[in-house]
Design a protein around this motif. Structure first.
Motif, short mmCIF file in Angstrom:
data_model
loop_
_atom_site.label_atom_id
_atom_site.label_comp_id
_atom_site.label_asym_id
_atom_site.label_seq_id
_atom_site.Cartn_x
_atom_site.Cartn_y
_atom_site.Cartn_z
N ARG A 92 50.10 45.17 36.60
CA ARG A 92 48.68 44.86 36.84
C ARG A 92 47.97 44.48 35.55
O ARG A 92 46.99 43.75 35.57
CB ARG A 92 47.98 46.06 37.48
N LEU A 117 45.29 40.10 44.21
CA LEU A 117 44.35 41.15 44.60
C LEU A 117 44.70 41.69 45.98
O LEU A 117 44.62 42.89 46.23
CB LEU A 117 42.92 40.61 44.57
N GLU A 118 45.10 40.80 46.87
CA GLU A 118 45.51 41.24 48.21
C GLU A 118 46.76 42.10 48.12
O GLU A 118 46.86 43.15 48.78
CB GLU A 118 45.76 40.01 49.10
N SER A 120 47.78 43.89 45.63
CA SER A 120 47.51 45.17 44.96
C SER A 120 46.62 46.09 45.78
O SER A 120 46.37 47.23 45.38
CB SER A 120 46.86 44.92 43.60
N THR A 122 43.38 45.57 46.68
CA THR A 122 41.96 45.54 46.32
C THR A 122 41.11 45.39 47.58
O THR A 122 41.42 44.57 48.44
CB THR A 122 41.67 44.36 45.37
N GLU A 126 35.56 43.33 47.37
CA GLU A 126 35.59 43.08 45.93
C GLU A 126 36.31 41.77 45.60
O GLU A 126 36.12 41.23 44.51
CB GLU A 126 36.30 44.24 45.22
N ILE A 127 37.14 41.30 46.52
CA ILE A 127 37.96 40.13 46.22
C ILE A 127 37.14 38.86 46.09
O ILE A 127 37.28 38.10 45.12
CB ILE A 127 39.06 39.96 47.30
N ARG A 130 35.08 38.33 42.82
CA ARG A 130 35.94 38.19 41.65
C ARG A 130 36.62 36.83 41.65
O ARG A 130 36.73 36.16 40.62
CB ARG A 130 36.99 39.30 41.59
N THR A 167 43.82 40.32 38.32
CA THR A 167 43.90 41.78 38.25
C THR A 167 43.30 42.33 36.96
O THR A 167 43.52 43.51 36.63
CB THR A 167 45.36 42.25 38.37
N GLN A 168 42.56 41.50 36.23
CA GLN A 168 41.91 41.88 34.98
C GLN A 168 42.92 42.46 33.97
O GLN A 168 42.78 43.57 33.48
CB GLN A 168 40.79 42.89 35.25
#
Length: 353
Positions: A92, A117-118, A120, A122, A126-127, A130, A167-168
């Protein structure tokens, strides 16, 4: 960049080796005794020819390959020793962009960026914000609902960069990310990576076979040959004073500073009898890099200087240049002394009659 393990480093390779099994038994070493530290917030380029081991080295950072010996750590965590849960967490924090984009053709720009994101888990709420922020960051807000088939190569790579940032992560890996692009598009992608590095403080580790990519973006560079790091340091230091023949070969391709063939054919290692000229390489760097030193030298020493080839480059804010010249052999020692007094490096390449 230091060649030992540094506790504050974003990525460290500590005496890393990697062997692959051979058909019929035995193994072949792809990497051997690699020790390297990549400091947080830097852009480090690993350059080498095809088969040198650079892709294997990169894949160890996110656990796609495990070292046979030694250790690879990301933010102090041993990637090779990580269990499944820890490895997911490390991944990540490590984004990756690829040479051939690896986009899903059935998903739009937004949907491709949203994919990590999906996966992981999230939350959906929030998706969307971002993804929209990332699409705008890479300049594709007008293409957010397009499919990969409707995009240029540069646009596809921008999608890949946005997806890698989803994923930052703290570290961004670039696997020959510009080698499939034309020169103009390559430059825009490199500028985008530079902006991301500055704006987000992201550590970027990139592999390439193009010294021009290293010149244009990297603060540090490591040169890999036959599974060994043969030279590393700040990009400016390596460019201005390359020590290893592999590095020197890469640099000649990016600067174009090579002797004309008709001169190279005549070049001798020892001074011939009679009228002779010494051929030398001058590396212009430091405070006097842009001074008119050749004109001053010719005037002050009364020497006739023949310029054979040259180029001026820029590493970050600092200029450097390479110049190939010939001077009368009787005055060559004075010429070299003059240049070295003015902090320029000289190298005798040989003599011509």
């Amino acid at each position: 960049m230091q060649t030992d393990t540094t506790t504050g480093a974003a990525i460290t390779f500590d005496a890393v080796g990697k062997a692959f099994p051979k058909k019929g038994g035995g193994s072949v070493m792809a990497l051997e005794d690699i020790s390297l530290s990549v400091e947080p917030g830097t852009i480090t380029g690993i350059i080498g020819r095809s088969g040198a081991g650079k892709s294997t080295l990169l894949r160890m950072v996110n656990g796609l390959e495990k070292p046979t010996s030694g250790a690879v750590t990301v933010a102090g965590r041993d990637v090779g020793a990580a269990g499944a849960a820890d490895l997911r967490e490390i991944r990540r924090e490590v984004g990756m962009i690829f040479q051939h984009f690896n986009l899903l053709s059935s998903r739009t720009v937004r949907e491709n960026v949203a994919l990590p994101l999906e996966i992981s888990g999230t939350p959906a709420r929030e998706i969307a914000p971002r993804v929209d922020d990332l699409v705008e960051r890479v300049g594709l807000q007008d293409f957010r609902n397009r499919y990969p088939a409707e995009l240029s190569g540069g646009q596809k790579q921008r999608v890949g960069i946005a997806r890698a940032l989803a994923t930052q992560p703290k570290v961004l890996l670039s696997d020959e990310a510009t080698s499939a692009l034309d020169p103009e598009t390559t430059q825009t992608v490199l500028e985008l990576l530079g902006d991301i590095n500055r704006d987000l403080g992201l550590t970027i580790l990139l592999i390439t076979h193009e010294m021009a990519v290293v010149r244009d973006i990297a603060s540090h560079v490591a040169v890999i040959e036959d599974g060994h790091i043969v030279e590393d340091g700040s990009t400016y230091d390596v460019f201005t004073a390359p020590q290893h023949p592999t590095t020197q070969s890469f640099l000649s391709s990016v600067t174009g500073v090579t002797l004309p063939h008709f001169i190279a054919r005549q070049l001798r290692d020892t001074r011939p009898e009679g009228n002779a000229r010494e051929v030398m390489r001058i590396t212009f760097a430091g405070e006097n890099a842009t001074d008119p030193l050749i004109a001053e030298m010719s005037r002050d020493l009364g020497l006739q200087v023949n310029i054979l080839a040259g180029a001026v480059e820029e590493i970050g804010p600092r200029p450097f240049g390479n110049l190939l010249i010939s001077v009368d052999a009787d005055g060559a020692e004075q010429a070299r002394a003059f240049l070295e007094r003015n902090q320029q490096r000289t190298e005798v390449l040989g003599y011509v009659g």
